[in-house]
Design an enzyme around this catalytic site. Structure first.
Site, mmCIF file in Angstrom:
data_model
loop_
_atom_site.group_PDB
_atom_site.id
_atom_site.type_symbol
_atom_site.label_atom_id
_atom_site.label_comp_id
_atom_site.label_asym_id
_atom_site.label_seq_id
_atom_site.Cartn_x
_atom_site.Cartn_y
_atom_site.Cartn_z
ATOM 1 N N HIS B 7 0.982 -1.342 0.047
ATOM 2 C CA HIS B 7 0.069 -0.216 -0.312
ATOM 3 C C HIS B 7 1.018 1.545 0.010
ATOM 4 O O HIS B 7 2.027 1.233 -0.059
ATOM 5 C CB HIS B 7 -0.709 -0.138 1.004
ATOM 6 C CG HIS B 7 -0.049 0.288 2.708
ATOM 7 N ND1 HIS B 7 0.136 -1.037 3.167
ATOM 8 C CD2 HIS B 7 0.146 1.511 3.403
ATOM 9 C CE1 HIS B 7 0.684 -0.503 4.236
ATOM 10 N NE2 HIS B 7 0.752 1.273 4.285
ATOM 11 N N GLU B 129 7.682 1.532 4.259
ATOM 12 C CA GLU B 129 7.126 0.695 5.858
ATOM 13 C C GLU B 129 7.401 -1.331 5.314
ATOM 14 O O GLU B 129 7.298 -0.834 4.035
ATOM 15 C CB GLU B 129 6.108 0.522 6.063
ATOM 16 C CG GLU B 129 5.067 -0.226 6.597
ATOM 17 C CD GLU B 129 3.361 0.026 6.972
ATOM 18 O OE1 GLU B 129 2.832 0.573 6.416
ATOM 19 O OE2 GLU B 129 3.685 -1.330 8.475
#
Lengths: 138, 138
Positions: B7, B129
């Protein structure tokens, strides 16, 4: 309306160094050779992942739209997000009808299909690229 | 090493308004209800696309790490990019061995699996991330 997340555009001051980072540090194995795209003022390379891509973009030419971005972010950073759409002309008309500023007439993007960009001031500070899906026929 | 682009994290000043934008303007149909994630100082919602997701994140609490981001970008903007990895502990060790600063010990992220963040100063200005893939068993 919007389809798959096609790629994240990352502005970089030096595309060769960026490619080395994604390859040698992050371990990506499928990275294209840098290509110039003079109409958009960028040199680009795609890091292709099992799903999704990162598009590395370095300024090309004196009028590159990402020169200003790199002045503010000398190390580089996330520049845009690209979503696929089925039909770029319908997407443009629909976005305008919903009050969005579309920044350009549809033009050929790095994937060889038509793209438009939406004004980030209308979309929560995110520069959104809409890209006609590569495999859609009309 | 890095797997799918899971994402893009987008910081927003008002998650309800952001959800309305992704639903009513961009036409996304699969958007979760906002959830608080106190340990990370965010309220989040996922916009799920045919492939890939946008994670909308609004500050939660006075020490939210995205408050400073929103001070610099009051309208919001692209905050981080999340790639899946098979094993978060191996990923952390590997990143450190390659000279990256890992910002936290592995902790549970919004998808319920372990995540770490890499220092953007080591990765071309992009906050990365790494997230253990949800369907990997150990």
């Amino acid at each position: 309306m919007i389809g798959p997340l096609n790629h994240v555009g990352v502005a970089v001051p030096d595309i060769r160094k960026a490619i080395a980072f994604y390859r040698d540090v992050l371990g990506a194995t499928d990275i294209t050779e840098p290509q110039d795209l003079p109409p958009q003022g960028v040199t680009y390379a795609f890091v292709t992942l099992p799903s999704g891509q990162v598009e590395l973009i370095e300024p090309y030419g004196e009028n590159s739209p990402i020169l200003k971005f790199l002045e503010r972010n000398p190390k580089g950073g996330q520049h845009h997000v690209c979503f696929e759409v089925d039909d770029i002309h319908i997407a443009k008309t629909t976005m305008e009808a919903r009050g969005m500023r579309v920044l350009n007439e549809p033009r050929i993007g790095a994937h060889g299909t038509l793209v438009v960009f939406l004004h980030p001031g209308d979309s929560g500070g995110v520069l959104i690229e809409l890209m006609e899906a590569p495999d859609v026929e009309h």
